[in-house]
Write a protein that holds these residues in place. Structure first.
Motif, PDB file in Angstrom:
ATOM      1  N   UNK A  25       0.800  -1.220   0.000  1.00 33.58           N
ATOM      2  CA  UNK A  25       0.000   0.000   0.000  1.00 33.58           C
ATOM      3  C   UNK A  25       0.836   1.275   0.000  1.00 33.58           C
ATOM      4  N   UNK A  26       1.958   1.267   0.705  1.00 29.75           N
ATOM      5  CA  UNK A  26       2.694   2.506   0.911  1.00 29.75           C
ATOM      6  C   UNK A  26       4.093   2.555   0.311  1.00 29.75           C
ATOM      7  N   UNK A  27       4.674   1.414  -0.080  1.00 31.64           N
ATOM      8  CA  UNK A  27       6.066   1.417  -0.510  1.00 31.64           C
ATOM      9  C   UNK A  27       6.256   0.873  -1.927  1.00 31.64           C
ATOM     10  N   UNK A  28       5.649  -0.257  -2.253  1.00 28.40           N
ATOM     11  CA  UNK A  28       5.900  -0.945  -3.520  1.00 28.40           C
ATOM     12  C   UNK A  28       4.664  -1.039  -4.401  1.00 28.40           C
ATOM     13  N   UNK A  29       4.878  -0.930  -5.697  1.00 31.50           N
ATOM     14  CA  UNK A  29       3.826  -1.149  -6.688  1.00 31.50           C
ATOM     15  C   UNK A  29       4.392  -2.154  -7.701  1.00 31.50           C
ATOM     16  N   UNK A  30       3.882  -3.380  -7.739  1.00 34.89           N
ATOM     17  CA  UNK A  30       4.388  -4.334  -8.738  1.00 34.89           C
ATOM     18  C   UNK A  30       3.894  -3.949 -10.134  1.00 34.89           C
ATOM     19  N   UNK A  31       4.806  -3.974 -11.105  1.00 37.61           N
ATOM     20  CA  UNK A  31       4.499  -3.579 -12.477  1.00 37.61           C
ATOM     21  C   UNK A  31       4.993  -4.676 -13.418  1.00 37.61           C
ATOM     22  N   UNK A  32       4.146  -5.061 -14.356  1.00 34.23           N
ATOM     23  CA  UNK A  32       4.548  -5.998 -15.404  1.00 34.23           C
ATOM     24  C   UNK A  32       4.634  -5.226 -16.710  1.00 34.23           C
ATOM     25  N   UNK A  33       5.752  -5.348 -17.398  1.00 39.99           N
ATOM     26  CA  UNK A  33       5.968  -4.655 -18.653  1.00 39.99           C
ATOM     27  C   UNK A  33       5.264  -5.445 -19.759  1.00 39.99           C
ATOM     28  N   UNK A  47       9.131  -8.036 -14.926  1.00 34.83           N
ATOM     29  CA  UNK A  47       8.307  -7.605 -13.796  1.00 34.83           C
ATOM     30  C   UNK A  47       9.206  -6.848 -12.827  1.00 34.83           C
ATOM     31  N   UNK A  48       8.754  -5.666 -12.442  1.00 33.45           N
ATOM     32  CA  UNK A  48       9.561  -4.790 -11.596  1.00 33.45           C
ATOM     33  C   UNK A  48       8.729  -4.241 -10.452  1.00 33.45           C
ATOM     34  N   UNK A  49       9.427  -3.809  -9.426  1.00 36.27           N
ATOM     35  CA  UNK A  49       8.774  -3.080  -8.348  1.00 36.27           C
ATOM     36  C   UNK A  49       9.002  -1.595  -8.572  1.00 36.27           C
ATOM     37  N   UNK A  50       7.939  -0.828  -8.513  1.00 37.60           N
ATOM     38  CA  UNK A  50       8.040   0.627  -8.519  1.00 37.60           C
ATOM     39  C   UNK A  50       8.034   1.063  -7.062  1.00 37.60           C
ATOM     40  N   UNK A 152       1.887  14.513 -11.180  1.00 38.87           N
ATOM     41  CA  UNK A 152       2.589  13.705 -10.182  1.00 38.87           C
ATOM     42  C   UNK A 152       1.660  12.676  -9.537  1.00 38.87           C
ATOM     43  N   UNK A 153       0.399  13.029  -9.340  1.00 37.89           N
ATOM     44  CA  UNK A 153      -0.542  12.109  -8.691  1.00 37.89           C
ATOM     45  C   UNK A 153      -0.772  10.846  -9.516  1.00 37.89           C
ATOM     46  N   UNK A 154      -0.487  10.890 -10.829  1.00 40.48           N
ATOM     47  CA  UNK A 154      -0.660   9.722 -11.698  1.00 40.48           C
ATOM     48  C   UNK A 154       0.587   8.855 -11.790  1.00 40.48           C
ATOM     49  N   UNK A 155       1.696   9.309 -11.206  1.00 40.41           N
ATOM     50  CA  UNK A 155       2.929   8.520 -11.233  1.00 40.41           C
ATOM     51  C   UNK A 155       2.891   7.533 -10.077  1.00 40.41           C
ATOM     52  N   UNK A 156       2.994   6.255 -10.420  1.00 39.76           N
ATOM     53  CA  UNK A 156       2.884   5.179  -9.423  1.00 39.76           C
ATOM     54  C   UNK A 156       4.172   4.975  -8.650  1.00 39.76           C
ATOM     55  N   UNK A 157       5.317   5.282  -9.256  1.00 40.29           N
ATOM     56  CA  UNK A 157       6.584   5.128  -8.560  1.00 40.29           C
ATOM     57  C   UNK A 157       7.737   4.962  -9.522  1.00 40.29           C
ATOM     58  N   UNK A 158       8.947   5.003  -8.972  1.00 38.32           N
ATOM     59  CA  UNK A 158      10.163   4.817  -9.761  1.00 38.32           C
ATOM     60  C   UNK A 158      10.472   3.335  -9.869  1.00 38.32           C
ATOM     61  N   UNK A 159      10.798   2.883 -11.080  1.00 36.70           N
ATOM     62  CA  UNK A 159      11.116   1.480 -11.320  1.00 36.70           C
ATOM     63  C   UNK A 159      12.540   1.214 -10.845  1.00 36.70           C
TER      64      UNK A 159
END
Length: 186
Positions: A25-33, A47-50, A152-159
């Motif tokens: 919820x607060x630190x990681x966002x899993x992303x699949x390319x 697959x990366x963590x943002x 910025x609100x639409x950016x989920x995180x840095x890969x």
């Protein structure tokens, strides 16, 4: 004795679930390319963590959302900067952006196409909390050239970290371009 072990194991399980939920919820966002927009750094099916964070800098690889769909790209311009592309050269605040990460894609593209690899665009001074994001494979226009500046609100995180496929397990390598452009100390 058995009852006590059962309670202990349930408690440990609940703690693990709680920690993983908080991380998600607060630190990681899993992303699949799902495409090759960021190849070769992040090819399809990676697959990366943002990492969710507040500080985003030039050339960071990020995941973002637009109209309910997730995308990945590279931050080219940050709030207050101007970004212009002309004749396959990108300028950030009137300085040429060195882009070693696109050289292979650009060379391959220009062998078979007569038009520019990076289509021309102009974005005068980005607004507060707005970012200009481009794909490394520039003939795919699903980025700020099509969507405009990304809030910025639409950016989920840095890969930051690749976890699959296991052969690519490890940190996302992205420091070369930052150092070359003088963004590593920002």
């Amino acid at each position: 004795m058995v009852k006590r072990d059962l309670y202990r194991n349930i408690l440990i399980g609940l703690i693990i679930v709680a920690v993983l939920t908080i991380l998600r919820l607060f630190v990681l966002e899993p992303i699949r390319i799902h495409n090759n927009n960021m190849a070769p750094i992040l090819p399809k099916k990676t697959q990366v963590f943002a990492i969710k964070r507040t500080q985003l800098d030039n050339l960071d690889l990020v995941a973002y959302r637009h109209n309910g769909k997730k995308y990945v790209g590279r931050i080219i311009g940050t709030p207050g900067q101007s970004v212009v592309a002309m004749d396959n050269i990108v300028y950030v605040d009137q300085k040429i952006l060195k882009e070693p990460y696109i050289k292979k894609n650009q060379t391959t593209y220009l062998k078979t196409h007569d038009e520019d690899f990076t289509t021309d665009f102009r974005q005068d001074k980005l607004g507060k909390d707005s970012y200009w994001i481009l794909n490394d494979v520039r003939d795919v226009l699903d980025d700020s050239r099509k969507f405009g500046a990304i809030p910025k609100k639409d950016i989920l995180g840095e890969l930051k970290f690749k976890y699959a496929p296991i052969s690519d397990f490890g940190f996302v390598e992205n420091d070369e371009a930052k150092i070359e452009n003088g963004f590593e100390n920002k």
